[in-house]
Design an enzyme around this catalytic site. Structure first.
Site, mmCIF file in Angstrom:
data_model
loop_
_atom_site.group_PDB
_atom_site.id
_atom_site.type_symbol
_atom_site.label_atom_id
_atom_site.label_comp_id
_atom_site.label_asym_id
_atom_site.label_seq_id
_atom_site.Cartn_x
_atom_site.Cartn_y
_atom_site.Cartn_z
ATOM 1 N N SER A 133 0.518 -1.103 -0.118
ATOM 2 C CA SER A 133 -0.289 0.010 0.152
ATOM 3 C C SER A 133 0.922 0.991 -0.207
ATOM 4 O O SER A 133 1.274 1.106 -0.679
ATOM 5 C CB SER A 133 -0.879 0.078 0.906
ATOM 6 O OG SER A 133 -2.340 1.128 1.143
ATOM 7 N N ASP A 260 -9.829 -4.209 -5.339
ATOM 8 C CA ASP A 260 -9.560 -3.964 -3.776
ATOM 9 C C ASP A 260 -10.030 -2.143 -3.597
ATOM 10 O O ASP A 260 -10.472 -1.170 -4.711
ATOM 11 C CB ASP A 260 -7.598 -2.922 -4.674
ATOM 12 C CG ASP A 260 -7.227 -2.666 -2.859
ATOM 13 O OD1 ASP A 260 -7.685 -2.270 -2.305
ATOM 14 O OD2 ASP A 260 -6.216 -3.255 -2.893
ATOM 15 N N HIS A 289 -7.665 -5.413 -0.222
ATOM 16 C CA HIS A 289 -6.144 -4.570 -0.313
ATOM 17 C C HIS A 289 -5.818 -5.781 0.783
ATOM 18 O O HIS A 289 -5.750 -5.572 1.930
ATOM 19 C CB HIS A 289 -7.129 -3.444 0.127
ATOM 20 C CG HIS A 289 -5.780 -2.416 0.748
ATOM 21 N ND1 HIS A 289 -5.306 -1.894 -0.731
ATOM 22 C CD2 HIS A 289 -5.209 -1.400 1.755
ATOM 23 C CE1 HIS A 289 -4.191 -1.174 -0.092
ATOM 24 N NE2 HIS A 289 -4.377 -0.856 0.553
#
Length: 313
Positions: A133, A260, A289
């Site tokens: 991320s 996601d 995610h």
């Protein structure tokens, strides 16, 4: 390697939330080192040492740490495959507020470079970067900034669930369906502002907190001005890895699941990434995610197997 989500993981939110809340990774016992930064701050580095000459540096996501299950899972999987592991905590993410006014942010590659150079000074011959991320954005931006000047010891990079376009990602997480995620991030970030303001009231005010409804607001009132950007949009523009990936000169794997919930269409720039032969870009249908759950005897998630395969090939 094709990812197939477990049968009961029937929504992207389940794929995202369940691993975060319920995954337990046993047998990861870090040894902590505190690294002093040039501006008299500190970074807490968590190590798994076995005197290997190959090192994996793992970079966590927004409001994460070395203790997050996705970090520990990756650390354990690669440590069991004869890599030393360095899971580092960004400023203020190791359980202790950092010394200076600055925090961490999506483009703070100066701290990443400090960690890499410190690792090289310890004698590591091969270094691999893995980011999740925000950490994925960080490692991609770093490699793109360095281009052919990247340290020769840095061999490959792997990034999962990357908000390649930060402003688009910020807008996406502000959507009603993502309220629970945004609120959790904001609660943590605002608490850190309050703690730091109590320590240095002459440098940091809490006056803007009541105006903050979204991550964009937080970045506009705090992240941007604290770190020298004009506003949130300026911060996003200058720190989005989408503006750097075409310059990457080492083998790179980017994996963003199509479902996601954090990532909008701009975070799947297949045409742009295809212009750089160093980049392998994969977008599985499922994964959520930073999810990619897989149930098996070795308890390795698909993301860990995929990263290991890419690094070893």
């Amino acid at each position: 390697m094709k990812y197939k989500a477990p049968y009961l993981y029937f929504s992207p939110h389940i794929e995202t939330i369940l691993p975060s809340l319920f995954r337990k990774v046993e047998g990861v016992e870090y040894k902590r080192e505190r690294l002093t930064t040039p501006d008299n701050d500190f970074l807490d580095l968590d190590w798994l040492h076995d005197d290997n000459k190959k090192l994996v540096i793992v970079c966590h996501g927004l409001e994460g740490s070395s203790d997050r299950p996705y970090v520990k899972g990756m650390a354990k999987a690669l440590h069991n495959s004869n890599f030393d592991i360095l899971a580092w905590n960004y400023r203020g993410c190791s359980g202790e507020i950092n010394n200076n006014l600055r925090f961490y942010h999506s483009g703070a590659t100066d701290d990443l470079e400090l960690v890499i150079n410190h690792s090289i000074s310890l004698g590591y011959h091969e270094i691999f970067l893995i980011g999740f991320s925000l950490g994925g954005n960080l490692v991609l931006k770093y490699c793109g900034e360095k281009e052919e000047n990247i340290q020769e010891q840095v061999r490959k990079v792997v990034a999962f669930s990357v908000p390649l376009d930060l402003e688009a990602g910020s807008n996406r997480i502000a959507e009603p369906s993502n309220f629970i995620y945004e609120r959790r991030f904001l609660n943590n970030l605002i608490e850190k502002v309050k703690q730091k303001a109590a320590i240095m009231p002459d440098k940091l005010s809490t006056a803007h907190i009541k105006k903050i409804k979204t991550l964009y607001d937080f970045d506009n009132f705090y992240t941007a001005p604290i770190h020298g950007f004009k506003n949130a949009s300026d911060y996003y523009s200058k720190c989005s890895s989408i503006n750097y990936v075409t310059n990457i000169k080492i083998p790179t794997l980017i994996i963003n699941a199509k479902n996601d919930p954090f990532l909008p269409a701009k975070c799947y720039p297949a045409e742009l990434l295809s212009k750089n032969e160093m980049i392998t870009f994969e977008f599985p249908e499922r994964g959520g995610h930073v999810g990619f759950t897989e149930f098996n005897q070795d308890r390795m998630y698909w993301s860990e197997k995929r990263a290991l395969k890419f690094i070893l090939k």
